[in-house]
Design a protein around this motif. Structure first.
Motif, PDB file in Angstrom:
ATOM      1  N   LEU A  49       9.122  -1.067  -3.542  1.00 54.69           N
ATOM      2  CA  LEU A  49       9.585  -2.435  -3.719  1.00 54.69           C
ATOM      3  C   LEU A  49       8.643  -3.470  -3.114  1.00 54.69           C
ATOM      4  CD1 LEU A  49      13.368  -1.885  -2.913  1.00 54.69           C
ATOM      5  CD2 LEU A  49      12.259  -1.942  -5.171  1.00 54.69           C
ATOM      6  N   PHE A  50       7.898  -3.080  -2.074  1.00 56.29           N
ATOM      7  CA  PHE A  50       7.022  -4.030  -1.374  1.00 56.29           C
ATOM      8  C   PHE A  50       5.639  -3.433  -1.158  1.00 56.29           C
ATOM      9  CE2 PHE A  50      11.298  -5.183   0.196  1.00 56.29           C
ATOM     10  CZ  PHE A  50      11.316  -6.542  -0.093  1.00 56.29           C
ATOM     11  N   TYR A  51       4.639  -4.306  -1.236  1.00 46.45           N
ATOM     12  CA  TYR A  51       3.309  -3.980  -0.741  1.00 46.45           C
ATOM     13  C   TYR A  51       3.262  -4.449   0.707  1.00 46.45           C
ATOM     14  CZ  TYR A  51       1.932  -3.584  -5.677  1.00 46.45           C
ATOM     15  OH  TYR A  51       1.833  -3.236  -6.999  1.00 46.45           O
ATOM     16  N   ARG A  52       2.964  -3.542   1.633  1.00 42.23           N
ATOM     17  CA  ARG A  52       2.857  -3.925   3.044  1.00 42.23           C
ATOM     18  C   ARG A  52       1.455  -4.457   3.308  1.00 42.23           C
ATOM     19  NH1 ARG A  52       7.252  -0.832   1.323  1.00 42.23           N
ATOM     20  NH2 ARG A  52       8.763  -0.561   3.031  1.00 42.23           N
ATOM     21  N   GLU A  53       1.363  -5.668   3.825  1.00 43.72           N
ATOM     22  CA  GLU A  53       0.085  -6.286   4.138  1.00 43.72           C
ATOM     23  C   GLU A  53       0.094  -6.779   5.571  1.00 43.72           C
ATOM     24  OE1 GLU A  53      -0.194  -9.356   1.243  1.00 43.72           O
ATOM     25  OE2 GLU A  53      -0.651  -7.986  -0.418  1.00 43.72           O
ATOM     26  N   SER A  54      -1.085  -7.101   6.095  1.00 44.68           N
ATOM     27  CA  SER A  54      -1.178  -7.541   7.498  1.00 44.68           C
ATOM     28  C   SER A  54      -0.428  -8.842   7.737  1.00 44.68           C
ATOM     29  CB  SER A  54      -2.652  -7.708   7.901  1.00 44.68           C
ATOM     30  OG  SER A  54      -3.292  -8.651   7.062  1.00 44.68           O
ATOM     31  N   GLN A  55      -0.349  -9.691   6.716  1.00 47.18           N
ATOM     32  CA  GLN A  55       0.306 -10.987   6.868  1.00 47.18           C
ATOM     33  C   GLN A  55       1.784 -10.964   6.475  1.00 47.18           C
ATOM     34  OE1 GLN A  55      -1.289 -13.565   8.298  1.00 47.18           O
ATOM     35  NE2 GLN A  55      -3.010 -12.116   8.528  1.00 47.18           N
ATOM     36  N   GLY A  56       2.281  -9.805   6.062  1.00 49.45           N
ATOM     37  CA  GLY A  56       3.678  -9.728   5.653  1.00 49.45           C
ATOM     38  C   GLY A  56       3.857  -8.728   4.533  1.00 49.45           C
ATOM     39  N   VAL A  57       4.793  -9.011   3.636  1.00 52.69           N
ATOM     40  CA  VAL A  57       5.034  -8.125   2.504  1.00 52.69           C
ATOM     41  C   VAL A  57       5.026  -8.933   1.212  1.00 52.69           C
ATOM     42  CG1 VAL A  57       6.381  -6.471   3.847  1.00 52.69           C
ATOM     43  CG2 VAL A  57       7.550  -8.353   2.684  1.00 52.69           C
ATOM     44  N   GLU A  58       4.711  -8.240   0.120  1.00 53.59           N
ATOM     45  CA  GLU A  58       4.696  -8.869  -1.203  1.00 53.59           C
ATOM     46  C   GLU A  58       5.423  -7.951  -2.171  1.00 53.59           C
ATOM     47  OE1 GLU A  58       1.502 -10.257  -4.662  1.00 53.59           O
ATOM     48  OE2 GLU A  58       0.819  -9.778  -2.631  1.00 53.59           O
ATOM     49  N   LEU A  59       6.226  -8.537  -3.037  1.00 52.55           N
ATOM     50  CA  LEU A  59       6.993  -7.750  -3.990  1.00 52.55           C
ATOM     51  C   LEU A  59       6.093  -7.029  -4.990  1.00 52.55           C
ATOM     52  CD1 LEU A  59       9.910 -10.201  -4.810  1.00 52.55           C
ATOM     53  CD2 LEU A  59      10.160  -7.964  -3.721  1.00 52.55           C
ATOM     54  N   THR A  60       6.413  -5.785  -5.288  1.00 60.38           N
ATOM     55  CA  THR A  60       5.769  -5.062  -6.375  1.00 60.38           C
ATOM     56  C   THR A  60       6.436  -5.505  -7.682  1.00 60.38           C
ATOM     57  OG1 THR A  60       7.368  -3.252  -6.307  1.00 60.38           O
ATOM     58  CG2 THR A  60       5.444  -3.076  -4.851  1.00 60.38           C
ATOM     59  N   PRO A  61       5.899  -5.139  -8.830  1.00 67.40           N
ATOM     60  CA  PRO A  61       6.582  -5.461 -10.090  1.00 67.40           C
ATOM     61  C   PRO A  61       8.020  -4.936 -10.119  1.00 67.40           C
ATOM     62  CG  PRO A  61       4.328  -4.816 -10.537  1.00 67.40           C
ATOM     63  CD  PRO A  61       4.548  -4.574  -9.061  1.00 67.40           C
ATOM     64  N   ALA A  62       8.228  -3.744  -9.583  1.00 63.68           N
ATOM     65  CA  ALA A  62       9.593  -3.202  -9.518  1.00 63.68           C
ATOM     66  C   ALA A  62      10.463  -4.053  -8.605  1.00 63.68           C
ATOM     67  CB  ALA A  62       9.565  -1.757  -9.027  1.00 63.68           C
ATOM     68  N   GLY A  63       9.886  -4.507  -7.491  1.00 62.21           N
ATOM     69  CA  GLY A  63      10.621  -5.356  -6.566  1.00 62.21           C
ATOM     70  C   GLY A  63      10.997  -6.688  -7.188  1.00 62.21           C
ATOM     71  N   GLU A  64      10.094  -7.256  -7.999  1.00 59.92           N
ATOM     72  CA  GLU A  64      10.385  -8.521  -8.671  1.00 59.92           C
ATOM     73  C   GLU A  64      11.549  -8.362  -9.644  1.00 59.92           C
ATOM     74  OE1 GLU A  64       6.721  -9.662 -10.428  1.00 59.92           O
ATOM     75  OE2 GLU A  64       5.851 -10.430  -8.548  1.00 59.92           O
ATOM     76  N   ARG A  65      11.582  -7.233 -10.358  1.00 55.70           N
ATOM     77  CA  ARG A  65      12.695  -6.987 -11.283  1.00 55.70           C
ATOM     78  C   ARG A  65      14.005  -6.808 -10.514  1.00 55.70           C
ATOM     79  NH1 ARG A  65       9.016  -3.397 -13.613  1.00 55.70           N
ATOM     80  NH2 ARG A  65      10.242  -1.602 -12.901  1.00 55.70           N
ATOM     81  N   LEU A  66      13.931  -6.055  -9.413  1.00 58.59           N
ATOM     82  CA  LEU A  66      15.145  -5.817  -8.639  1.00 58.59           C
ATOM     83  C   LEU A  66      15.673  -7.107  -8.032  1.00 58.59           C
ATOM     84  CD1 LEU A  66      17.235  -3.900  -7.431  1.00 58.59           C
ATOM     85  CD2 LEU A  66      15.685  -3.560  -5.487  1.00 58.59           C
ATOM     86  N   LEU A  67      14.786  -8.008  -7.624  1.00 57.30           N
ATOM     87  CA  LEU A  67      15.223  -9.253  -6.989  1.00 57.30           C
ATOM     88  C   LEU A  67      16.121 -10.056  -7.927  1.00 57.30           C
ATOM     89  CD1 LEU A  67      15.101 -11.112  -4.549  1.00 57.30           C
ATOM     90  CD2 LEU A  67      13.025 -12.135  -5.513  1.00 57.30           C
ATOM     91  N   ILE A  68      15.784 -10.066  -9.210  1.00 59.04           N
ATOM     92  CA  ILE A  68      16.610 -10.781 -10.178  1.00 59.04           C
ATOM     93  C   ILE A  68      18.009 -10.187 -10.213  1.00 59.04           C
ATOM     94  CG2 ILE A  68      16.916 -11.302 -12.635  1.00 59.04           C
ATOM     95  CD1 ILE A  68      13.846 -11.315 -12.872  1.00 59.04           C
ATOM     96  N   HIS A  69      18.103  -8.848 -10.293  1.00 59.03           N
ATOM     97  CA  HIS A  69      19.411  -8.188 -10.338  1.00 59.03           C
ATOM     98  C   HIS A  69      20.155  -8.343  -9.019  1.00 59.03           C
ATOM     99  CE1 HIS A  69      18.594  -6.432 -14.220  1.00 59.03           C
ATOM    100  NE2 HIS A  69      17.499  -5.846 -13.775  1.00 59.03           N
ATOM    101  N   ALA A  70      19.430  -8.210  -7.908  1.00 60.17           N
ATOM    102  CA  ALA A  70      20.072  -8.280  -6.595  1.00 60.17           C
ATOM    103  C   ALA A  70      20.689  -9.653  -6.359  1.00 60.17           C
ATOM    104  CB  ALA A  70      19.052  -7.959  -5.501  1.00 60.17           C
ATOM    105  N   ARG A  71      19.947 -10.696  -6.719  1.00 59.22           N
ATOM    106  CA  ARG A  71      20.485 -12.053  -6.549  1.00 59.22           C
ATOM    107  C   ARG A  71      21.727 -12.260  -7.399  1.00 59.22           C
ATOM    108  NH1 ARG A  71      14.770 -15.438  -6.617  1.00 59.22           N
ATOM    109  NH2 ARG A  71      14.575 -15.730  -4.354  1.00 59.22           N
ATOM    110  N   ALA A  72      21.695 -11.769  -8.629  1.00 61.22           N
ATOM    111  CA  ALA A  72      22.850 -11.924  -9.514  1.00 61.22           C
ATOM    112  C   ALA A  72      24.055 -11.190  -8.951  1.00 61.22           C
ATOM    113  CB  ALA A  72      22.505 -11.404 -10.911  1.00 61.22           C
ATOM    114  N   ILE A  73      23.843  -9.984  -8.448  1.00 57.47           N
ATOM    115  CA  ILE A  73      24.949  -9.199  -7.884  1.00 57.47           C
ATOM    116  C   ILE A  73      25.527  -9.884  -6.651  1.00 57.47           C
ATOM    117  CG2 ILE A  73      25.534  -7.038  -6.710  1.00 57.47           C
ATOM    118  CD1 ILE A  73      23.439  -5.676  -8.540  1.00 57.47           C
ATOM    119  N   MET A  74      24.653 -10.300  -5.734  1.00 54.02           N
ATOM    120  CA  MET A  74      25.141 -10.906  -4.494  1.00 54.02           C
ATOM    121  C   MET A  74      25.770 -12.269  -4.754  1.00 54.02           C
ATOM    122  SD  MET A  74      24.685  -8.480  -2.518  1.00 54.02           S
ATOM    123  CE  MET A  74      25.546  -9.370  -1.223  1.00 54.02           C
ATOM    124  N   ARG A  75      25.237 -12.995  -5.730  1.00 54.01           N
ATOM    125  CA  ARG A  75      25.845 -14.275  -6.073  1.00 54.01           C
ATOM    126  C   ARG A  75      27.250 -14.061  -6.601  1.00 54.01           C
ATOM    127  NH1 ARG A  75      24.549 -18.660  -3.952  1.00 54.01           N
ATOM    128  NH2 ARG A  75      22.370 -18.209  -4.349  1.00 54.01           N
TER     129      ARG A  75
END
Length: 302
Positions: A49-75
């Motif tokens: 779901l995330f690329y781990r980087e020294s400055q933080g994390v960045e969403l992978t393509p799978a993470g970007e797709r999940l974020l859309i579903h996760a927000r809809a579910i939690m909303r």
């Protein structure tokens, strides 16, 4: 596949913070505990779901797709909580609104002040966003509703028009353009401009118009808000394009003149946008009605 709502909420926190530590803090967890839960979550999904980087994390393509579903579910979970809160269907909850510059500065403060009266359990998050970000936020579930203007051509949204937003040219009294009743936008570009800040929807809209005709916007100064813009115009710094409702209000106390624009795009329909009106909690439906009622009552036609 099994995961709980706490995993989804933690995932959203980390994604929005672009930081495992920041996301853990929002979820009231230690960084180590959050890291363990995210790794377990990735294992259950079978996707990174995330690329781990020294400055933080960045969403992978799978993470970007999940974020859309996760927000809809939690909303939707938040909507259920809101509808069954102790204050009743429309007296409590939290509503996030993405809106353009005109809405944030001109009429939403009055609408929200009236709407919140007598609702101690209600909280509002009003954010100024660019037009495309408003659409994306509502579609992705990052916002409950959006308030924007212009021609809305995007699938997946319900559009609820409520009034008209006319853009006009504002000039200091005695200015050459002030002798005209109506003028083409391109003919104003020979004069220096007073514009809004870079994050404003109106500035981005005007830049798009000048690009379309192969020109550039001759910005001389940029300010935050319509009142400072009118003060600069009054002082002779330049001319500007503002919503007619704002220009008329400030014309009462400032020495400025208003000239109509002949361009078709100068008249824009304002609208509330939602993913699905029927699925909104009662509190959000009540707010949408409050926006419509406010403009009907005060005959706002700008």
């Amino acid at each position: 596949m099994h995961f709980d709502l706490a995993d989804l909420r933690l995932f959203i926190h980390v994604a929005e913070a672009s930081s495992l530590t920041g996301g853990a803090r929002r979820a009231h967890l230690s960084t180590a505990a959050a890291s363990t839960r995210i790794k377990s979550f990735e294992g259950q999904l079978g996707s990174r779901l995330f690329y781990r980087e020294s400055q933080g994390v960045e969403l992978t393509p799978a993470g970007e797709r999940l974020l859309i579903h996760a927000r809809a579910i939690m909303r939707q979970v938040d909507y259920v909580k809101s509808d069954f809160s102790e204050y009743g269907n429309s007296e409590a909850g939290h509503i996030r609104i993405f809106a353009n510059t005109t809405a944030v500065t001109e009429f939403m403060p009055e609408v929200l002040a009236e709407f919140l009266g007598g609702k101690p359990g209600m909280t509002i998050d009003l954010q100024e966003r660019l037009t495309n970000d408003i659409f994306r936020g509502v579609l992705d579930g990052a916002a409950d509703l959006g308030v924007t203007s212009g021609d809305i051509k995007i699938k997946g949204l319900e559009v609820i028009p409520f009034t008209v937003d006319r853009l006009v040219v504002v000039v200091p009294n005695g200015h050459l353009l002030g002798k005209e009743e109506i003028i083409a936008f391109k003919d104003t570009l020979k004069f220096p401009y007073v514009g809004l800040h870079e994050g404003s929807t109106l500035l981005q809209f005007l830049k798009a118009q000048v690009t379309e005709i192969g020109e550039t916007l001759p910005l001389r100064i940029q300010v935050y808000g319509f009142e400072p813009a009118c003060r600069m115009i009054e002082a002779g710094v330049g001319v500007g394009i503002l919503p007619e409702s704002s220009a008329l209000r400030y014309q009462k106390t400032m020495k400025v003149s208003i000239v109509q624009l002949e361009d078709d795009w100068a008249t824009r329909e304002r609208a509330v946008v939602v993913r699905e009106m029927a699925s909104l909690p009662e509190s959000a439906k009540t707010l949408v009605n409050a926006i419509l009622t406010y403009h009907n009552r005060y005959s706002v036609d700008s």
